[in-house]
Design a protein around this motif. Structure first.
Motif, PDB file in Angstrom:
ATOM      1  N   LEU A  77       0.832  -1.195   0.000  1.00  0.00           N
ATOM      2  CA  LEU A  77       0.000   0.000   0.000  1.00  0.00           C
ATOM      3  C   LEU A  77       0.871   1.251   0.000  1.00  0.00           C
ATOM      4  O   LEU A  77       0.627   2.210  -0.736  1.00  0.00           O
ATOM      5  CB  LEU A  77      -0.850  -0.030   1.270  1.00  0.00           C
ATOM      6  N   TRP A 107       3.973   1.433  -0.984  1.00  0.00           N
ATOM      7  CA  TRP A 107       4.663   1.485  -2.263  1.00  0.00           C
ATOM      8  C   TRP A 107       3.728   2.019  -3.350  1.00  0.00           C
ATOM      9  O   TRP A 107       4.130   2.847  -4.181  1.00  0.00           O
ATOM     10  CB  TRP A 107       5.160   0.085  -2.633  1.00  0.00           C
ATOM     11  N   SER A 108       2.505   1.574  -3.320  1.00  0.00           N
ATOM     12  CA  SER A 108       1.537   2.038  -4.299  1.00  0.00           C
ATOM     13  C   SER A 108       1.315   3.544  -4.192  1.00  0.00           C
ATOM     14  O   SER A 108       1.284   4.254  -5.193  1.00  0.00           O
ATOM     15  CB  SER A 108       0.222   1.294  -4.099  1.00  0.00           C
ATOM     16  N   HIS A 109       1.194   4.032  -2.983  1.00  0.00           N
ATOM     17  CA  HIS A 109       0.994   5.469  -2.807  1.00  0.00           C
ATOM     18  C   HIS A 109       2.205   6.262  -3.266  1.00  0.00           C
ATOM     19  O   HIS A 109       2.075   7.323  -3.856  1.00  0.00           O
ATOM     20  CB  HIS A 109       0.683   5.781  -1.343  1.00  0.00           C
ATOM     21  N   GLU A 110       3.368   5.715  -3.012  1.00  0.00           N
ATOM     22  CA  GLU A 110       4.584   6.428  -3.415  1.00  0.00           C
ATOM     23  C   GLU A 110       4.829   6.426  -4.911  1.00  0.00           C
ATOM     24  O   GLU A 110       5.278   7.415  -5.480  1.00  0.00           O
ATOM     25  CB  GLU A 110       5.811   5.798  -2.739  1.00  0.00           C
ATOM     26  N   HIS A 111       4.570   5.289  -5.529  1.00  0.00           N
ATOM     27  CA  HIS A 111       4.968   5.169  -6.932  1.00  0.00           C
ATOM     28  C   HIS A 111       3.861   5.008  -7.950  1.00  0.00           C
ATOM     29  O   HIS A 111       4.099   5.162  -9.144  1.00  0.00           O
ATOM     30  CB  HIS A 111       5.926   3.988  -7.093  1.00  0.00           C
ATOM     31  N   LEU A 112       2.664   4.666  -7.508  1.00  0.00           N
ATOM     32  CA  LEU A 112       1.629   4.391  -8.486  1.00  0.00           C
ATOM     33  C   LEU A 112       0.467   5.371  -8.441  1.00  0.00           C
ATOM     34  O   LEU A 112      -0.302   5.452  -9.381  1.00  0.00           O
ATOM     35  CB  LEU A 112       1.075   2.989  -8.243  1.00  0.00           C
ATOM     36  N   THR A 113       0.351   6.096  -7.368  1.00  0.00           N
ATOM     37  CA  THR A 113      -0.862   6.882  -7.188  1.00  0.00           C
ATOM     38  C   THR A 113      -1.141   7.933  -8.232  1.00  0.00           C
ATOM     39  O   THR A 113      -2.180   7.915  -8.865  1.00  0.00           O
ATOM     40  CB  THR A 113      -0.940   7.517  -5.799  1.00  0.00           C
TER      41      THR A 113
END
Lengths: 114, 114
Positions: free
Chosen positions: B103, B105-111
């Motif tokens: 989660l 990682w997703s916020h940092e790189h995918l959001t």
DNA sequence: CAGTATCCAAATAGATACTG
DNA sequence: CAGTATCTATTTGGATACTG
């Protein structure tokens, strides 16, 4: 988020979580990432040789997808014949600890008897 | 792993990694796990209400699958009408830190922006 | 070496209706 | 409440052959 009475029942975190697992859940993606993580930048055929069982088309599509997701960079070396190096972006490298834990978890809970 | 001369080119870790990501990559599995992680044991319709967008059939199949993988337990309370509680096994609970990191990682790189 | 182009099979997901 | 049964649509993955 607490008690505003909205009718959606979904967690706010569902989408970011899905975005992440949608990438890691593609059949070859985690393996490609792990390969690049451990064996440094690699050319197309070097990757193919390490993956075993993957076809040109599928590898090509997977690399495209990882590139679009911002996890992999494609570096074209203008030579004759052309050389292309694939490597991880910082976002891709940040996945390393997660992949390690996933591996550990897999060995602990998934490895035998199922 | 080093220098035994085998002809396979694949990493020994590829399979365990794939076993793990094959579970997490199913469209609803991570969301179901996260829901059980945060909202404790839940009945079928309570889950459905929290997931939003999932159909009976798909939820049912996903829960079956998670149960077979050993991540979820189905606890039938013989009552009238029948109550069924779904909760996580230790293996399922061990996934929590990984899900949290995913989660993050997703916020940092995918959001944004993609 | 580094891919594309086709064509095809299988796995997943979803809508809708029905049941003990 | 807790599902199953159908039927359909979409998404992936794969085999094979060809190209700059």
């Amino acid at each position: 988020m607490t008690g505003h009475g909205g009718p959606t029942g979904a967690h706010a975190e569902s989408e970011p979580l899905r975005r992440a697992t949608a990438i890691l859940g593609k059949k070859w993606h985690p393996v490609l990432l792990y390969t690049l993580l451990t064996d440094g930048p690699l050319g197309f055929n070097d990757m193919k040789g390490r993956i075993d069982g993957i076809s040109d088309k599928v590898l090509s599509e997977a690399l495209d997808d990882l590139q679009e997701a911002g996890l992999v960079v494609r570096d074209v070396v203008e030579d004759k014949p052309v050389r292309v190096n694939y490597s991880l972006t910082p976002a891709g490298r940040d996945l390393e600890p997660i992949i390690e834990e996933l591996l550990e978890w897999s060995h602990e809970h998934l490895t035998e008897s199922r």
